[in-house]
Design an enzyme around this catalytic site. Structure first.
Site, PDB file in Angstrom:
ATOM      1  N   SER A 146      24.992 -34.353   2.948  1.00 39.36           N
ATOM      2  CA  SER A 146      25.398 -35.072   4.161  1.00 39.36           C
ATOM      3  C   SER A 146      24.507 -34.779   5.355  1.00 39.36           C
ATOM      4  O   SER A 146      24.660 -35.433   6.404  1.00 39.36           O
ATOM      5  CB  SER A 146      26.846 -34.734   4.500  1.00 39.36           C
ATOM      6  OG  SER A 146      27.709 -35.188   3.483  1.00 39.36           O
ATOM      7  N   GLU A 191     -17.867  20.148   7.567  1.00 42.57           N
ATOM      8  CA  GLU A 191     -18.987  19.314   7.176  1.00 42.57           C
ATOM      9  C   GLU A 191     -20.319  19.678   7.818  1.00 42.57           C
ATOM     10  O   GLU A 191     -21.364  19.500   7.211  1.00 42.57           O
ATOM     11  CB  GLU A 191     -18.663  17.843   7.508  1.00 42.57           C
ATOM     12  CG  GLU A 191     -17.512  17.250   6.724  1.00 42.57           C
ATOM     13  CD  GLU A 191     -17.846  17.079   5.255  1.00 42.57           C
ATOM     14  OE1 GLU A 191     -18.949  16.600   4.947  1.00 42.57           O
ATOM     15  OE2 GLU A 191     -17.003  17.445   4.417  1.00 42.57           O
TER      16      GLU A 191
END
Length: 811
Positions: free
Chosen positions: A461, A87
């Site tokens: 239950s 770059e």
């Protein structure tokens, strides 16, 4: 010739002068509108939301941009050099702009009408990424140049590089080099190789064109060009270049590296964050620390998976998932690569089969064999209560090329299939309400519905302890006799009479309350509910935190027809575990900013046993458990850190806890004695036709509730009670949760006495009575003397409540 040179020089000088004047004019015009580059010193990058366990394990990350900020000293030198070669090789020497590159970009704009190469230095890219749009115009380019010059004046070269390495877009939603390392290679930045660094460095120019996933050949050409540049610039030697050029492309998409897979927990935490912060939750780098414990969560998920697979195996083989073309090992592996592992179920393809062995190829290419013991379960499913004949030849199950699922159970590879049955499970700290584990189903990616906290199913239950609690509060004792016998309730005109039944269809006759609870006698619960009255039952249910709208207004409430979630049931059972206090629940411990500052936290309602003076008692535990700003002045003044309100008398809680321990030691949950402890308690639950199976159980340090059933209610099968379908999941989880925990046996609180009673009648036993047991009682309500009628409860009427005075009411 000389004249041509003079003309060219004059034109060049003119262009320079005009360009200089234009630059000065642009600077004067644009400078006031430029952002302050000092902002870069305190910039906050858009960073994903992270969800973590209490012990710091990453369980999820949410956000469009995947970014993991790094400091410049954490970036390997080879990666820095690769980016400079690709770059901006003059980065260390220029002042922010590269005149030659800019001239090239200007010529492209003049000659073609658009900028092709850009001519941007790394500093200019920082200016563009942090401050500007990506449009290609002269005005934007001038701003970029001016900002680059300002950045170079303000920041060091290393500071500029650090900003660049954290913001640059590198494809596949990766922003920054650390995120790219994870996405493309599944590794930390400092573990990559030179050719991998060069591959990443090739991405900024064109993240799509040079992407190693989408365009591996172009990416390879770009990588090799960068390696050549690095060699030319003296960054690497010839030997390094040769080795790097020979390296293959190894990039592939990797998911976010999670420490723990807990998607239902993560989704609930994400939902809370979105409610609080809106879309900022995904970009501000928030870290949410949940109350979940990593080891417990992993144990809960494994327990749910194993429990559902074992249920599934009991009900037979539904067939293969499909057939792959072949035989072609490479084609099979390609097809397997696209298939996800579902929980613990791996995709595999059958490569060969004999009568006693199935050979399969795993997704990773490994070949394994499944012995007869690994597929003996796979009798053909006919119905939920019916299976085909035993498997004598594996060739009746599968053929080469068949796509199947495999997993490891009990130390061996077994044939498997994805269960159709589902489960929900949640575990709480009973003293603080902190959610320690939560599983909302077998596979989150098939169904995001969280069965641990959403919806609600009939609890069967599991509701009975509240009925028995009301009975004890009304003056009965664990030794009170209730008749376990048929009872018929007349319905309204035209309706069928209600004839409740025990699960086994049998009757025990006069039965002590303790025995009726641990043996889960339905008819005893119905009789108790009828004589206690619905108002008393509804009052106690609401007192322990159950929503009144979920409670039916008829006697079926005594058999658990209320539809509740595992979380709600765990909150109820936490009261029996912690001594009688209501704590509520919470999932989030704290929310931190990207810099580690605590923004919000929970000061949970907690059980307080010592040094409680001056602390307020919570009036609404769920409200007081909410997240609040860490800077709030209210936290230490009133609402924060409140004491859990007592909702059960300590003596009633002690009696209920002792009775619920018997459910495990001698009752319907006896299977849990495999844990080898006497300090655990709970209650099974099963609804009509075994549609829902539950187990709610606890230890003084943890409470957990498990539900098993189908999303579209239907029977689980004749024998699939809570003690068979749900309890094993609870047991497996508790093996981890209770590891290293000492045995805890609470001492009776003041006002509790014990006495020897006759096991059949519940009356006080003489010294020479053989069939005697020891039982606990309230001091003011001892067992009746021999010859007394123990079926007549001793009840005090309070505030107009119904007083039970007749034994016939319970018989």
């Amino acid at each position: 010739m000389r004249a041509l040179i003079r003309i060219t020089a004059s034109l060049g000088l003119t262009f320079l002068l005009v360009g200089g004047v234009a630059m000065m004019g642009a600077y004067v015009y644009l400078k006031p509108s430029l952002p302050d580059v000092q902002m870069l010193k305190t910039v906050q990058l858009q960073t994903p939301l992270q969800i973590l366990t209490e012990d710091g394990l990453l369980i999820a990350q949410f956000g469009e941009k995947r970014r993991d900020p790094v400091q410049i000293n954490e970036v390997p030198l080879d990666l820095v050099r690769a980016f400079l070669a690709a770059e901006d090789d003059n980065f260390r020497d220029h002042v922010g702009i590269d005149p030659a590159g800019l001239a090239r970009a200007a010529w492209e704009l003049i000659s073609t009408g658009q900028i092709q190469s850009g001519g941007s230095t790394i500093t200019m890219q920082v200016a563009k990424n942090y401050f500007l749009s990506h449009e290609r115009t002269f005005a934007r380019k001038f701003r970029e140049i001016l900002l680059a010059l300002e950045i170079e004046r303000t920041l060091t070269k290393d500071e500029i590089l650090e900003l660049y390495f954290n913001v640059i877009f590198l494809g596949q939603r990766a922003y920054g080099v650390a995120a790219a390392a994870q996405i493309y290679y599944g590794q930390d930045l400092d573990t990559l190789t030179l050719p991998q660094y060069a591959m990443i460095a090739g991405l900024p120019k064109a993240p799509s064109k040079y992407n190693p996933i989408a365009n591996p050949q172009r990416a390879l050409e770009r990588r090799d060009w960068i390696l050549g540049r690095m060699h030319k610039l003296g960054f690497i030697d010839s030997e390094q270049l040769t080795r790097a050029l020979a390296a293959p492309v190894t990039a592939r998409i990797h998911g976010i590296p999670l420490d723990l897979n807990a998607p239902y927990v993560a989704e609930e935490a994400r939902r809370i964050a979105l409610e609080m912060f809106g879309d900022r939750a995904y970009t501000d780098g928030l870290r949410i620390y949940t109350t979940v414990r990593g080891a417990w969560q992993a144990a809960a998920q494994d327990a749910v998976t194993h429990g559902l697979l074992e249920y599934d195996q009991r009900h037979g083989w539904r067939g293969i998932e499909g057939t792959l073309p072949g035989p072609d090992r490479d084609a099979w592996l390609t097809a397997l690569a696209d298939l996800e592992t579902i929980g613990l179920l791996e995709p595999a393809v059958v490569s060969g089969v004999t009568d006693r062995r199935i050979d399969v190829i795993r997704k990773n290419g490994e070949s394994i064999s499944i012995a007869a013991s690994g597929f003996a379960w796979a009798r053909t499913y006919r119905s939920v209560n019916s299976l085909g004949p035993e498997i004598r030849d594996a060739r009746t199950l599968v053929s080469a090329g068949d796509l199947v699922r495999i997993t490891r159970l009990r130390g061996e590879w077994v044939l498997a299939q994805q269960p159709e049955v589902e489960a929900g499970m949640v575990a709480l700290d009973p003293n603080t309400g902190a959610i320690r584990a939560m599983v909302g189903g077998f596979n989150y990616f098939d169904s995001k519905f969280n069965r641990a906290i959403q919806g609600g199913r009939q609890v069967g239950s599991g509701f009975k302890p509240l009925i028995y609690t009301a009975a004890l509060e009304a003056g009965m004792t664990p030794a009170t006799l209730i008749n376990d016998a048929p009872v018929v309730f007349d319905q309204t005109e035209g309706a069928t009479d209600w004839r409740p039944q025990n699960s086994g269809g049998d009757f025990l006759g006069p039965t002590r309350l303790r025995t009726a609870l641990y043996r889960s006698r339905n008819l005893v619960s119905v009789r108790l509910a009828r004589e206690l009255g619905l108002d008393r039952l509804l009052q106690i249910a609401e007192r322990v935190g159950l929503p009144s709208e979920a409670l039916p207004r008829d006697l079926s409430l005594s058999l658990g027809t209320a539809s509740l979630t595992p979380l709600q049931m765990a909150e109820v059972y936490a009261i029996y575990a912690n001594g009688g206090y209501r704590v509520g629940h919470h999932l989030i411990d704290r929310i931190e900013s990207a810099t580690g500052e605590v923004l919000y936290h929970t000061k949970p309602v907690t059980v307080c046993r010592t040094d409680c003076a001056g602390r307020p008692v919570s009036m609404d535990p769920l409200f007081d458990n909410r997240l609040r700003p860490a800077t709030s002045t209210l936290i230490d003044l009133d609402l924060g850190g409140s004491i859990a309100p007592r909702v059960l008398d300590a003596r009633i809680q002690f009696l209920m806890d002792d009775m619920l321990r018997d459910v495990i030691q001698v009752g319907t949950a006896k299977r849990a004695t495999s844990l080898g402890r006497r300090d655990i308690a709970g209650k099974t639950g099963t609804t009509n036709d075994q549609v829902d199976a539950w187990f709610n159980g606890y230890h003084p340090s943890v409470v957990a509730s498990v539900w098993v059933g189908f999303d579209q209610p239907k029977t689980l099968g004749r024998a699939e009670y809570g003690g068979r379908a749900a309890l094993p999941i609870w047991i497996e989880f508790m093996e981890t949760a209770l590891a290293g925990q000492p045995e805890l046996r609470p001492a009776p609180p003041p006002g509790i006495i014990s006495a020897r009673i006759h096991a059949d009648t519940g009356v006080l036993a003489g010294a020479n009575v053989g069939n005697a047991i020891r039982e606990y009682f309230l001091a003011e309500n001892p067992p009746p003397s021999p010859g007394s009628d123990n079926s007549t409860p001793i009840v005090s009427g309070q505030d107009g409540e119904r007083v039970i005075t007749s034994p016939q009411q319970l018989f």
